[in-house]
Design a protein around this motif. Structure first.
Motif, PDB file in Angstrom:
ATOM      1  N   LEU A 105       0.863  -1.182   0.000  1.00 23.56           N
ATOM      2  CA  LEU A 105       0.000   0.000   0.000  1.00 23.56           C
ATOM      3  C   LEU A 105       0.900   1.232   0.000  1.00 23.56           C
ATOM      4  O   LEU A 105       1.457   1.601   1.041  1.00 23.56           O
ATOM      5  CB  LEU A 105      -0.897  -0.005   1.240  1.00 23.56           C
ATOM      6  N   PRO A 106       1.086   1.884  -1.153  1.00 24.10           N
ATOM      7  CA  PRO A 106       1.975   3.055  -1.212  1.00 24.10           C
ATOM      8  C   PRO A 106       1.306   4.297  -0.621  1.00 24.10           C
ATOM      9  O   PRO A 106       0.184   4.647  -0.990  1.00 24.10           O
ATOM     10  CB  PRO A 106       2.227   3.233  -2.721  1.00 24.10           C
ATOM     11  N   ILE A 107       2.010   4.979   0.292  1.00 25.45           N
ATOM     12  CA  ILE A 107       1.446   6.118   1.007  1.00 25.45           C
ATOM     13  C   ILE A 107       2.277   7.367   0.720  1.00 25.45           C
ATOM     14  O   ILE A 107       3.499   7.372   0.894  1.00 25.45           O
ATOM     15  CB  ILE A 107       1.415   5.859   2.524  1.00 25.45           C
ATOM     16  N   PHE A 108       1.608   8.432   0.287  1.00 19.39           N
ATOM     17  CA  PHE A 108       2.240   9.720  -0.021  1.00 19.39           C
ATOM     18  C   PHE A 108       1.807  10.719   1.046  1.00 19.39           C
ATOM     19  O   PHE A 108       0.614  11.006   1.182  1.00 19.39           O
ATOM     20  CB  PHE A 108       1.811  10.186  -1.407  1.00 19.39           C
ATOM     21  N   VAL A 109       2.765  11.257   1.790  1.00 21.92           N
ATOM     22  CA  VAL A 109       2.450  12.216   2.858  1.00 21.92           C
ATOM     23  C   VAL A 109       2.928  13.590   2.407  1.00 21.92           C
ATOM     24  O   VAL A 109       4.052  13.998   2.673  1.00 21.92           O
ATOM     25  CB  VAL A 109       3.099  11.831   4.198  1.00 21.92           C
ATOM     26  N   GLY A 110       2.058  14.289   1.687  1.00 20.50           N
ATOM     27  CA  GLY A 110       2.424  15.592   1.155  1.00 20.50           C
ATOM     28  C   GLY A 110       1.999  16.722   2.073  1.00 20.50           C
ATOM     29  O   GLY A 110       1.940  16.580   3.295  1.00 20.50           O
ATOM     30  N   SER A 111       1.707  17.880   1.470  1.00 16.18           N
ATOM     31  CA  SER A 111       1.293  19.051   2.249  1.00 16.18           C
ATOM     32  C   SER A 111       0.031  18.735   3.038  1.00 16.18           C
ATOM     33  O   SER A 111      -0.822  17.966   2.598  1.00 16.18           O
ATOM     34  CB  SER A 111       1.046  20.227   1.310  1.00 16.18           C
ATOM     35  N   GLN A 112      -0.070  19.354   4.182  1.00 13.68           N
ATOM     36  CA  GLN A 112      -1.156  19.061   5.107  1.00 13.68           C
ATOM     37  C   GLN A 112      -2.131  20.230   5.203  1.00 13.68           C
ATOM     38  O   GLN A 112      -1.827  21.368   4.834  1.00 13.68           O
ATOM     39  CB  GLN A 112      -0.584  18.738   6.482  1.00 13.68           C
ATOM     40  N   SER A 113      -3.306  19.938   5.701  1.00 15.27           N
ATOM     41  CA  SER A 113      -4.334  20.961   5.857  1.00 15.27           C
ATOM     42  C   SER A 113      -3.823  22.126   6.705  1.00 15.27           C
ATOM     43  O   SER A 113      -3.095  21.918   7.680  1.00 15.27           O
ATOM     44  CB  SER A 113      -5.560  20.341   6.534  1.00 15.27           C
ATOM     45  N   PRO A 114      -4.194  23.361   6.356  1.00 12.65           N
ATOM     46  CA  PRO A 114      -3.787  24.506   7.186  1.00 12.65           C
ATOM     47  C   PRO A 114      -4.312  24.418   8.618  1.00 12.65           C
ATOM     48  O   PRO A 114      -3.757  25.075   9.514  1.00 12.65           O
ATOM     49  CB  PRO A 114      -4.394  25.702   6.453  1.00 12.65           C
ATOM     50  N   CYS A 115      -5.377  23.631   8.823  1.00 13.82           N
ATOM     51  CA  CYS A 115      -5.909  23.479  10.183  1.00 13.82           C
ATOM     52  C   CYS A 115      -5.661  22.060  10.700  1.00 13.82           C
ATOM     53  O   CYS A 115      -6.488  21.507  11.442  1.00 13.82           O
ATOM     54  CB  CYS A 115      -7.384  23.842  10.237  1.00 13.82           C
ATOM     55  N   VAL A 116      -4.529  21.481  10.320  1.00 17.23           N
ATOM     56  CA  VAL A 116      -4.166  20.149  10.792  1.00 17.23           C
ATOM     57  C   VAL A 116      -4.028  20.175  12.311  1.00 17.23           C
ATOM     58  O   VAL A 116      -3.573  21.167  12.900  1.00 17.23           O
ATOM     59  CB  VAL A 116      -2.862  19.662  10.111  1.00 17.23           C
ATOM     60  N   ARG A 117      -4.391  19.097  12.949  1.00 13.22           N
ATOM     61  CA  ARG A 117      -4.371  19.061  14.417  1.00 13.22           C
ATOM     62  C   ARG A 117      -2.999  18.683  14.977  1.00 13.22           C
ATOM     63  O   ARG A 117      -2.602  19.172  16.023  1.00 13.22           O
ATOM     64  CB  ARG A 117      -5.430  18.080  14.925  1.00 13.22           C
ATOM     65  N   ALA A 118      -2.270  17.805  14.302  1.00 15.54           N
ATOM     66  CA  ALA A 118      -0.990  17.318  14.820  1.00 15.54           C
ATOM     67  C   ALA A 118       0.080  18.398  14.737  1.00 15.54           C
ATOM     68  O   ALA A 118       0.338  18.964  13.662  1.00 15.54           O
ATOM     69  CB  ALA A 118      -0.545  16.087  14.039  1.00 15.54           C
ATOM     70  N   ALA A 119       0.729  18.672  15.859  1.00 14.60           N
ATOM     71  CA  ALA A 119       1.765  19.710  15.888  1.00 14.60           C
ATOM     72  C   ALA A 119       2.913  19.377  14.942  1.00 14.60           C
ATOM     73  O   ALA A 119       3.509  20.273  14.331  1.00 14.60           O
ATOM     74  CB  ALA A 119       2.277  19.879  17.309  1.00 14.60           C
ATOM     75  N   SER A 120       3.201  18.093  14.782  1.00 17.66           N
ATOM     76  CA  SER A 120       4.332  17.682  13.945  1.00 17.66           C
ATOM     77  C   SER A 120       4.088  17.923  12.458  1.00 17.66           C
ATOM     78  O   SER A 120       5.025  17.887  11.660  1.00 17.66           O
ATOM     79  CB  SER A 120       4.628  16.200  14.171  1.00 17.66           C
ATOM     80  N   LYS A 121       2.829  18.195  12.071  1.00 16.58           N
ATOM     81  CA  LYS A 121       2.496  18.405  10.660  1.00 16.58           C
ATOM     82  C   LYS A 121       2.210  19.871  10.326  1.00 16.58           C
ATOM     83  O   LYS A 121       1.981  20.203   9.167  1.00 16.58           O
ATOM     84  CB  LYS A 121       1.278  17.562  10.271  1.00 16.58           C
ATOM     85  N   LYS A 122       2.241  20.744  11.317  1.00 12.09           N
ATOM     86  CA  LYS A 122       1.893  22.143  11.069  1.00 12.09           C
ATOM     87  C   LYS A 122       2.926  22.871  10.205  1.00 12.09           C
ATOM     88  O   LYS A 122       2.633  23.926   9.639  1.00 12.09           O
ATOM     89  CB  LYS A 122       1.705  22.879  12.398  1.00 12.09           C
ATOM     90  N   GLY A 123       4.106  22.343  10.091  1.00 14.24           N
ATOM     91  CA  GLY A 123       5.148  22.984   9.288  1.00 14.24           C
ATOM     92  C   GLY A 123       5.058  22.683   7.807  1.00 14.24           C
ATOM     93  O   GLY A 123       5.939  23.097   7.041  1.00 14.24           O
ATOM     94  N   TYR A 124       3.989  21.976   7.373  1.00 12.33           N
ATOM     95  CA  TYR A 124       3.867  21.587   5.965  1.00 12.33           C
ATOM     96  C   TYR A 124       2.495  21.969   5.410  1.00 12.33           C
ATOM     97  O   TYR A 124       1.801  21.155   4.816  1.00 12.33           O
ATOM     98  CB  TYR A 124       4.069  20.073   5.817  1.00 12.33           C
ATOM     99  N   PRO A 125       2.077  23.228   5.562  1.00  8.11           N
ATOM    100  CA  PRO A 125       0.700  23.578   5.192  1.00  8.11           C
ATOM    101  C   PRO A 125       0.499  23.701   3.680  1.00  8.11           C
ATOM    102  O   PRO A 125       1.414  24.054   2.933  1.00  8.11           O
ATOM    103  CB  PRO A 125       0.500  24.933   5.870  1.00  8.11           C
ATOM    104  N   ILE A 126      -0.721  23.429   3.248  1.00  2.61           N
ATOM    105  CA  ILE A 126      -1.141  23.761   1.889  1.00  2.61           C
ATOM    106  C   ILE A 126      -1.109  25.283   1.775  1.00  2.61           C
ATOM    107  O   ILE A 126      -1.538  25.993   2.675  1.00  2.61           O
ATOM    108  CB  ILE A 126      -2.558  23.230   1.635  1.00  2.61           C
ATOM    109  N   GLY A 127      -0.607  25.795   0.644  1.00  8.84           N
ATOM    110  CA  GLY A 127      -0.438  27.234   0.491  1.00  8.84           C
ATOM    111  C   GLY A 127      -1.638  27.947  -0.098  1.00  8.84           C
ATOM    112  O   GLY A 127      -2.778  27.477  -0.021  1.00  8.84           O
ATOM    113  N   ASP A 128      -1.357  29.103  -0.725  1.00 10.92           N
ATOM    114  CA  ASP A 128      -2.427  29.979  -1.221  1.00 10.92           C
ATOM    115  C   ASP A 128      -3.032  29.500  -2.541  1.00 10.92           C
ATOM    116  O   ASP A 128      -4.060  30.037  -2.975  1.00 10.92           O
ATOM    117  CB  ASP A 128      -1.885  31.396  -1.406  1.00 10.92           C
TER     118      ASP A 128
END
Length: 279
Positions: A105-128
């Motif tokens: 099962l190939p998993i791609f972890v790209g940009s994350q939601s601007p309102c992501v809950r996990a602190a570790s993912k807040k540095g990778y937000p979807i942009g404008d």
């Protein structure tokens, strides 16, 4: 003596027949092309799977043949991966896993939601520009999959960690990214899949489906822990949504198991969905 030999012969034949029945029952099935909307067959796996941050060495996969698992989730690409340096993952690893009888099962972890809950993912937000960003990252997902020998008609799963889907602006941005990513992946002949929390991303996707939106992922992988594994009865989804053979239930996380002397910390999944086609 002859009678004893005949009895032994009958027993051997019976055991062989039973083994064949078990093998056929556990084998994955292949979906018809029309099922998933592409002009070629998709490989569907039904059974237990695990995913783990770092793709394990093939010696570990060999040892884990003693487990109930027959598929493995691999974090193969994406800028927000927790384990971006995959020590073992390569085209040779994937063909080796296939030869050992494993589905991937190939998993791609790209940009994350601007309102992501996990602190570790807040540095990778979807942009404008979520549409163009989603398309570009969808192309990245296909490029990196192809480089590893993952062929067309494979499922590629976008990992979008839990976010506040009740924040309308953020939810719209996130959904635009997801739809564009899915359209790009589909355009290149792959099957876009989607992983998220059942109580955020998957619930949000179901609202979009009911609203008649297009360019949605072909398969959903929902995380709902501390419950019995079941792909058919997810409360966030209509019983007819993403069915048949389009669902994965991640039902437990961060558990440690050992088989053949090899220990891994994993998430547990029940799969009835498309997997990778390995070159």
């Amino acid at each position: 003596m002859d009678r004893r030999r005949k009895i032994i012969g009958y027993i051997v034949a019976l055991l062989a027949a039973l083994a064949q029945v078990v093998t056929q029952a556990a084998a994955p099935v292949t979906a018809a092309p029309a099922l998933l909307g592409l002009g070629g067959s998709a490989s569907i796996f039904r059974g237990q799977a695990f995913d783990t941050c770092q793709a394990p060495p093939l010696t570990t996969l060999s040892a884990w043949a003693a487990s109930e698992y027959r598929a493995v989730g691999v974090y193969y690409s994406g800028r927000a991966r927790a384990c971006p340096r995959q020590t073992y993952l390569s085209a040779r690893w994937l063909s080796g896993a296939r030869d050992l009888g494993w589905k991937v099962l190939p998993i791609f972890v790209g940009s994350q939601s601007p309102c992501v809950r996990a602190a570790s993912k807040k540095g990778y937000p979807i942009g404008d520009d979520p549409y163009d960003q989603g398309w570009d990252e969808g192309m990245d997902a296909v490029h990196d999959a192809s480089a590893l020998g993952i062929l067309q008609h494979s499922a590629l799963y976008l990992d979008m960690e839990a976010y506040n889907d009740k924040n309308d602006d953020c939810a719209d941005t996130t959904l635009t990214f997801i739809r564009s990513w899915s359209a790009a992946v589909r355009d290149k002949g792959y099957l876009p899949g989607f992983y998220s929390s059942a109580e955020s991303g998957v619930r949000h996707l179901e609202r979009a489906r009911r609203a008649g939106m297009d360019d949605l992922p072909e398969a959903v992988w929902f995380a709902r822990w501390k419950t019995s594994p079941n792909t058919a009865k997810e409360p966030s989804l209509s019983s007819t949504a993403w069915a048949p053979h389009r669902r994965i239930h991640q039902y437990a996380g961060n558990v440690t198991e050992t088989y053949g002397g090899r220990k891994l910390t994993i998430d547990r999944n029940l799969v009835d969905a498309p997997v990778a086609v390995i070159d």
